[in-house]
Design a protein around this motif. Structure first.
Motif, short mmCIF file in Angstrom:
data_model
loop_
_atom_site.label_atom_id
_atom_site.label_comp_id
_atom_site.label_asym_id
_atom_site.label_seq_id
_atom_site.Cartn_x
_atom_site.Cartn_y
_atom_site.Cartn_z
N MET A 62 34.23 -25.83 74.48
CA MET A 62 35.45 -26.77 73.14
C MET A 62 35.31 -25.51 72.44
O MET A 62 36.36 -25.31 71.92
N VAL A 63 34.08 -24.72 71.37
CA VAL A 63 34.67 -24.06 71.13
C VAL A 63 35.85 -23.18 71.32
O VAL A 63 36.21 -22.93 70.66
N ARG A 64 34.90 -22.22 72.48
CA ARG A 64 36.02 -21.25 73.10
C ARG A 64 37.63 -21.62 73.26
O ARG A 64 38.72 -21.15 73.02
N SER A 65 37.62 -23.08 73.27
CA SER A 65 38.64 -23.04 73.74
C SER A 65 39.71 -23.45 72.24
O SER A 65 41.06 -23.36 72.15
N LYS A 66 38.94 -24.15 71.58
CA LYS A 66 39.64 -23.99 70.71
C LYS A 66 40.04 -22.90 69.66
O LYS A 66 41.11 -23.25 68.51
N MET A 67 39.65 -21.95 69.52
CA MET A 67 40.10 -20.39 69.76
C MET A 67 41.60 -20.25 69.94
O MET A 67 41.32 -19.07 69.38
N LEU A 68 41.37 -20.58 71.18
CA LEU A 68 42.65 -19.96 71.65
C LEU A 68 44.14 -20.23 70.66
O LEU A 68 43.70 -21.84 70.69
N LEU A 69 45.24 -19.70 71.39
CA LEU A 69 46.49 -20.59 70.66
C LEU A 69 47.21 -21.27 71.09
O LEU A 69 47.14 -21.72 72.49
N GLN B 275 55.21 -23.05 80.33
CA GLN B 275 53.93 -23.04 81.00
C GLN B 275 52.84 -22.96 80.28
O GLN B 275 53.24 -21.63 79.49
N ILE B 276 51.37 -23.21 80.35
CA ILE B 276 50.61 -22.51 79.60
C ILE B 276 50.02 -22.52 81.09
O ILE B 276 49.18 -23.90 81.32
N THR B 277 48.78 -21.89 80.54
CA THR B 277 47.70 -21.71 81.61
C THR B 277 46.43 -21.10 80.45
O THR B 277 46.47 -21.91 79.74
N ASP B 278 44.82 -21.22 81.49
CA ASP B 278 43.78 -20.74 80.42
C ASP B 278 43.67 -19.59 79.09
O ASP B 278 43.35 -19.82 78.26
N THR B 279 44.81 -18.58 80.15
CA THR B 279 44.72 -17.70 79.32
C THR B 279 46.35 -17.01 78.11
O THR B 279 46.60 -16.56 77.84
N HIS B 280 47.02 -17.47 78.76
CA HIS B 280 48.46 -17.16 78.81
C HIS B 280 49.54 -18.63 78.62
O HIS B 280 49.44 -19.89 79.35
N THR C 158 71.08 -26.60 91.14
CA THR C 158 70.07 -26.60 91.52
C THR C 158 68.77 -25.69 90.86
O THR C 158 69.22 -25.18 89.94
N PRO C 159 67.41 -25.43 90.89
CA PRO C 159 66.88 -24.42 91.37
C PRO C 159 67.26 -23.46 91.22
O PRO C 159 66.71 -22.18 90.61
N ARG C 160 67.53 -23.17 92.04
CA ARG C 160 67.63 -22.04 93.28
C ARG C 160 69.26 -21.21 92.39
O ARG C 160 68.93 -20.12 92.38
N ASP C 161 69.93 -22.01 91.84
CA ASP C 161 71.04 -21.14 91.10
C ASP C 161 70.88 -21.13 89.84
O ASP C 161 71.41 -20.69 89.19
N ALA C 162 69.40 -21.52 89.51
CA ALA C 162 69.49 -21.10 87.59
C ALA C 162 69.27 -19.31 87.87
O ALA C 162 68.83 -18.30 88.63
N MET C 163 69.66 -18.79 86.39
CA MET C 163 69.64 -17.66 86.46
C MET C 163 68.55 -17.21 85.13
O MET C 163 68.94 -17.52 83.77
N VAL C 164 67.60 -16.24 85.26
CA VAL C 164 66.37 -16.06 84.25
C VAL C 164 66.89 -14.68 83.51
O VAL C 164 67.71 -13.98 84.36
N ILE C 165 66.77 -15.11 82.02
CA ILE C 165 66.95 -14.56 81.55
C ILE C 165 66.31 -13.41 80.93
O ILE C 165 66.14 -12.24 80.36
N SER C 166 65.25 -13.91 80.64
CA SER C 166 63.79 -13.60 80.08
C SER C 166 62.75 -14.38 80.38
O SER C 166 62.75 -15.47 80.48
N GLU C 167 61.23 -13.79 80.20
CA GLU C 167 60.09 -14.12 80.81
C GLU C 167 59.49 -13.84 79.39
O GLU C 167 58.67 -12.46 79.35
N ALA C 168 58.65 -14.82 78.77
CA ALA C 168 57.08 -14.03 77.46
C ALA C 168 56.56 -14.48 77.63
O ALA C 168 56.02 -15.36 78.13
N THR C 169 55.19 -14.09 77.45
CA THR C 169 54.56 -14.11 78.12
C THR C 169 53.29 -14.12 77.20
O THR C 169 53.38 -12.66 76.71
#
Length: 88
Positions: free
Chosen positions: A4-11, A45-50, A61-72
């Motif tokens: 619990m303490v560790r998760s509170k330190m995550l952004l 999207q949020i994961t345990d680490t990012h 449709t989702p296949r027709d989407a054009m991804v411009i950027s991805e910030a992690t």
């Protein structure tokens, strides 16, 4: 209890979004914008680490989407890496 303490330190998403936005804007300055931005969408999207922030142009449709950027964003350090998927 330690978990619990560790998760509170995550952004959280609110802290990560401005970091991702600033880094993405800086990275996109080197590129010409796509012609049609009316379907511009931010996916998150949020994961345990990012936190992952994907800027894309939605398609019929989702296949027709054009991804411009991805910030992690590293949830522990706030370090941001950005990938751009536009031609320079």
């Amino acid at each position: 209890m330690e978990a619990m303490v560790r998760s509170k330190m995550l952004l959280g998403i609110r802290e990560m979004e401005p970091l991702a936005r600033e880094a993405t804007c800086a990275a996109l300055m080197k590129y010409s914008p796509p012609k049609h931005l009316e379907n511009l969408t931010l996916g998150t999207q949020i994961t345990d680490t990012h936190g992952i922030f994907e800027l894309y142009l939605a398609g019929e449709t989702p296949r027709d989407a054009m991804v411009i950027s991805e910030a992690t964003v590293d949830r522990a350090t706030g370090e941001v890496s950005v990938k751009i998927f536009l031609d320079g």
